[in-house]
Motif scaffolding. Structure first.
Motif, PDB file in Angstrom:
ATOM      1  N   SER A 117      -1.871   7.790 -12.829  1.00 13.35           N
ATOM      2  CA  SER A 117      -0.681   7.127 -12.280  1.00 13.35           C
ATOM      3  C   SER A 117       0.593   7.716 -12.870  1.00 13.35           C
ATOM      4  CB  SER A 117      -0.743   5.619 -12.520  1.00 13.35           C
ATOM      5  OG  SER A 117      -0.678   5.308 -13.891  1.00 13.35           O
TER       6      SER A 117
ATOM      7  N   CYS B 216       2.066   9.445  -9.700  1.00 15.81           N
ATOM      8  CA  CYS B 216       2.934   8.403  -9.142  1.00 15.81           C
ATOM      9  C   CYS B 216       4.309   8.430  -9.808  1.00 15.81           C
ATOM     10  CB  CYS B 216       2.270   7.041  -9.303  1.00 15.81           C
ATOM     11  SG  CYS B 216       3.151   5.706  -8.470  1.00 15.81           S
TER      12      CYS B 216
ATOM     13  N   GLU C 230       4.396  -1.076 -12.153  1.00 18.28           N
ATOM     14  CA  GLU C 230       3.139  -0.857 -11.442  1.00 18.28           C
ATOM     15  C   GLU C 230       3.100   0.455 -10.672  1.00 18.28           C
ATOM     16  OE1 GLU C 230       3.903  -5.275 -11.888  1.00 18.28           O
ATOM     17  OE2 GLU C 230       5.066  -3.528 -11.286  1.00 18.28           O
ATOM     18  N   GLY C 231       4.255   1.064 -10.430  1.00 19.81           N
ATOM     19  CA  GLY C 231       4.243   2.303  -9.677  1.00 19.81           C
ATOM     20  C   GLY C 231       5.608   2.651  -9.117  1.00 19.81           C
TER      21      GLY C 231
ATOM     22  N   PHE D 252       7.381   3.375  -5.645  1.00 17.08           N
ATOM     23  CA  PHE D 252       7.023   3.029  -4.267  1.00 17.08           C
ATOM     24  C   PHE D 252       7.988   3.526  -3.195  1.00 17.08           C
ATOM     25  CE2 PHE D 252       5.573  -0.743  -6.878  1.00 17.08           C
ATOM     26  CZ  PHE D 252       4.294  -0.257  -7.067  1.00 17.08           C
TER      27      PHE D 252
ATOM     28  N   TYR E  64       0.873   8.700  -3.287  1.00 18.47           N
ATOM     29  CA  TYR E  64       1.127   8.492  -4.715  1.00 18.47           C
ATOM     30  C   TYR E  64      -0.017   7.783  -5.442  1.00 18.47           C
ATOM     31  CZ  TYR E  64       6.032   9.946  -4.850  1.00 18.47           C
ATOM     32  OH  TYR E  64       7.191  10.674  -4.845  1.00 18.47           O
TER      33      TYR E  64
ATOM     34  N   VAL F  59      -1.397   5.080  -4.368  1.00 18.18           N
ATOM     35  CA  VAL F  59      -1.178   3.650  -4.132  1.00 18.18           C
ATOM     36  C   VAL F  59      -1.563   3.344  -2.689  1.00 18.18           C
ATOM     37  CG1 VAL F  59       0.490   1.749  -4.091  1.00 18.18           C
ATOM     38  CG2 VAL F  59       0.729   3.584  -5.789  1.00 18.18           C
TER      39      VAL F  59
ATOM     40  N   TYR G  10      -1.395   0.458   0.200  1.00 19.20           N
ATOM     41  CA  TYR G  10      -0.549  -0.702   0.476  1.00 19.20           C
ATOM     42  C   TYR G  10      -1.179  -1.662   1.474  1.00 19.20           C
ATOM     43  CZ  TYR G  10       3.144   2.258  -1.526  1.00 19.20           C
ATOM     44  OH  TYR G  10       3.896   3.057  -2.352  1.00 19.20           O
TER      45      TYR G  10
ATOM     46  N   ILE H 115      -0.684  -4.169  -3.636  1.00 20.89           N
ATOM     47  CA  ILE H 115      -0.983  -2.766  -3.947  1.00 20.89           C
ATOM     48  C   ILE H 115      -2.350  -2.634  -4.612  1.00 20.89           C
ATOM     49  CG2 ILE H 115       1.418  -2.033  -4.169  1.00 20.89           C
ATOM     50  CD1 ILE H 115       1.081  -2.294  -7.238  1.00 20.89           C
ATOM     51  N   SER H 116      -2.996  -1.492  -4.380  1.00 21.53           N
ATOM     52  CA  SER H 116      -4.175  -1.048  -5.130  1.00 21.53           C
ATOM     53  C   SER H 116      -3.823   0.338  -5.660  1.00 21.53           C
ATOM     54  CB  SER H 116      -5.410  -0.985  -4.231  1.00 21.53           C
ATOM     55  OG  SER H 116      -5.721  -2.266  -3.710  1.00 21.53           O
ATOM     56  N   THR H 117      -4.043   0.573  -6.966  1.00 19.01           N
ATOM     57  CA  THR H 117      -3.479   1.770  -7.577  1.00 19.01           C
ATOM     58  C   THR H 117      -4.491   2.557  -8.400  1.00 19.01           C
ATOM     59  OG1 THR H 117      -2.825   0.877  -9.741  1.00 19.01           O
ATOM     60  CG2 THR H 117      -1.378   0.392  -7.880  1.00 19.01           C
ATOM     61  N   ASN H 118      -4.098   3.802  -8.712  1.00 13.82           N
ATOM     62  CA  ASN H 118      -4.919   4.656  -9.556  1.00 13.82           C
ATOM     63  C   ASN H 118      -4.728   4.366 -11.045  1.00 13.82           C
ATOM     64  OD1 ASN H 118      -2.344   5.696  -9.769  1.00 13.82           O
ATOM     65  ND2 ASN H 118      -2.867   7.750  -9.050  1.00 13.82           N
TER      66      ASN H 118
END
Length: 506
Positions: free
Chosen positions: A116, A120, A280-281, A283, A301, A303, A305, A336-339
């Motif tokens: 991330s 990101c 968190e990131g 966006f 990125y 992420v 959505y 969000i779902s993230t790395n």
């Protein structure tokens, strides 16, 4: 520095072609991100619990994995904080971003993975520059230095070898050498934890630099600029940094601050770019300088959505939409779902789409920062637009504000109470209050209905408070600097009453 400017400008234009790809193929890009996230997280404890091994579509993902607030995800994050690995994400977590937001009065600690950080947060910084260069191919941005107002870092006592801090501090600490060369102040100063001596050192270190750009939260940037003007005796910051051309801003709406910055930086060659970066990131970035408050949604990125229509909030199983299902000008809560291992995480922000080709958003508020004591549903975006219009019509300049409801009592009607600190006060506060109320009625039909004939709401009360009020209040709360920001609206009277009590004590 001229050679460096030419080289970096070429590099940034090259990246813009990749940005064009996800603008052209948004849905395909998001599906690729989704598949990669699910595949990489299969061996984690979270992935095993929710059967990531056989999740083959976003529809299955929605059915199987719950939407999580920070409170619901915090037991998992707590384990990572204590040093456990492969819990939410497979790679080792060494960094935790301490969010300026609070949940039930406690800080949030957001895991930041190497992926991330690189794919990101860093990519966001590079793409900000790429988009600016694309808008301004004649830029001399890299002939000078960029000034960043960031936070601080500290060791995580729960797990050796890990650290906690503002996301800006994590990014600065890990910047490559070439990026450190074109930024100011020194990293030692930038990561200081004590805000007031930090501002002093930042001011003194950067006065003699050729600063061509700066970034940060508008509130704290103003504090730094005003201190530099005090030290130098100059009238505006261009007399200190004549080559200044860009301010990248985020965390709060720029609309109420626009006039104040125009006074501090009186130049038609000064440009402003909004960014949507959080713990968190990263966006969103304003990709078109002619479209203020409209941010290109960043789709490659790491992420994935989803969007909850705001009328679904509060339901046990709210309906979520994927990118190809959203509509223009409707409010959505962002999921969000993230790395970094945040899965179907309700970040707390609400957005509206201003364009679907490409996908551009406007941040409209927070899921918990609004006033809805009487069914008026006033969101942060409404408040900021109304204040900006009232300032425009009264030649006032706002520094900060907050507002809360006045609840019905035996001796009073319901209403709203505003505390506003002005850089330049309106000559007639009653007129300002009328204009604020009138513009809110124009842009919010629910508020207008409740105000009709003073049916449920009487006219608002506005208190103009002395300069430094919000700074002193934030200092008292231990919320100076970094990404901390003044809460704009609150359904509770806690903040308004705290400020009024502080003023009475003074």
């Amino acid at each position: 520095m001229e050679l460096l400017n030419a080289v970096l400008t070429w590099f940034m234009e090259k990246r813009f072609r990749q940005i064009e790809h996800f603008r052209k193929y948004p849905h395909e890009t998001q599906r690729d991100v989704f598949r990669q996230l699910i595949e990489e997280a299969r061996p984690t404890e979270w992935g095993k619990k929710y059967g990531y091994a056989d999740i083959d579509s976003p529809e299955t993902y929605r059915e199987r994995v719950p939407i999580s607030t920070y409170e619901q995800l915090s037991p998992w994050i707590e384990r990572v904080l204590r040093g456990e690995q492969n819990v939410l994400w497979p790679s080792r977590i060494r960094w935790f971003s301490k969010s300026s937001g609070t949940t039930n009065a406690r800080s949030k600690f957001i895991p930041v993975s190497d992926e991330s950080l690189e794919e990101c947060h860093y990519k966001g910084g590079k793409d900000l520059l790429s988009m600016y260069v694309h808008n301004r191919p004649d830029t001399k941005l890299f002939s000078g230095k960029g000034l960043t107002i960031g936070g601080s870092l500290q060791n995580n006592d729960l797990a050796e070898g890990t650290r906690i801090g503002d996301v800006s501090a994590i990014i600065m600490h890990n910047l490559p050498i070439w990026a450190q060369m074109i930024r100011t102040p020194s990293i030692e100063t930038a990561l200081m934890s004590d805000w007031e001596p930090k501002i002093e050192r930042m001011a003194r270190e950067t006065i003699g630099e050729n600063v061509t750009s700066f970034s940060g939260v508008p509130t704290w940037t103003i504090v730094l600029i005003e201190r530099i003007l005090e030290l130098t005796g100059k009238r505006n910051i261009l007399e200190v940094w004549p080559n200044l051309e860009l301010f990248a801003h985020g965390a709060v709406s720029f609309t109420p601050y626009r006039q104040l910055f125009a006074d501090l930086i009186p130049s038609s060659q000064m440009h402003y770019m909004e960014i949507y970066n959080a713990s968190e990131g990263f966006f969103g970035i304003q990709d078109d300088l002619s479209l203020p408050d409209q941010l290109l949604l960043l789709l490659d990125y790491g992420v994935y959505y989803e969007f909850i229509p705001t009328e679904e909030l509060g339901r046990e199983h709210p309906r979520t939409l994927s990118l190809d299902e959203v509509e223009l000008h409707k409010n959505y809560a962002l999921v969000i779902s993230t790395n970094a291992g945040l899965w179907r995480y309700l970040i707390g922000d609400t957005v509206r789409f201003t364009s679907l080709s490409p996908y551009r958003i406007r941040i409209s508020g927070r899921t918990k920062n609004f006033i809805n004591a009487f069914g008026e549903e006033v969101i942060v975006e409404n408040a900021e637009q109304a204040i900006a219009e009232a300032c425009r019509q009264t030649d006032a300049v706002m520094a900060d504000f907050t507002a809360a409801p006045v609840y019905l009592g035996t001796s009073n009607r319901g209403g709203h109470e505003w505390i506003i600190e002005f850089e330049k006060e309106p000559t007639d506060l009653a007129q300002f209050t009328h204009l604020l109320d009138d513009h809110l009625r124009q842009i919010n039909s629910d508020y207008d209905a409740k105000r009709s004939h003073d049916l449920a709401l009487v006219a608002p009360v506005v208190h103009a408070v002395p300069p430094g009020t919000f700074y002193n209040w934030m200092k008292r709360r231990g919320k100076l600097g970094g990404q901390h920001k003044v809460p704009r609206l609150f359904n509770s009277r806690q903040y308004v009453d705290e400020i009024k009590e502080m003023l009475q004590e003074a």
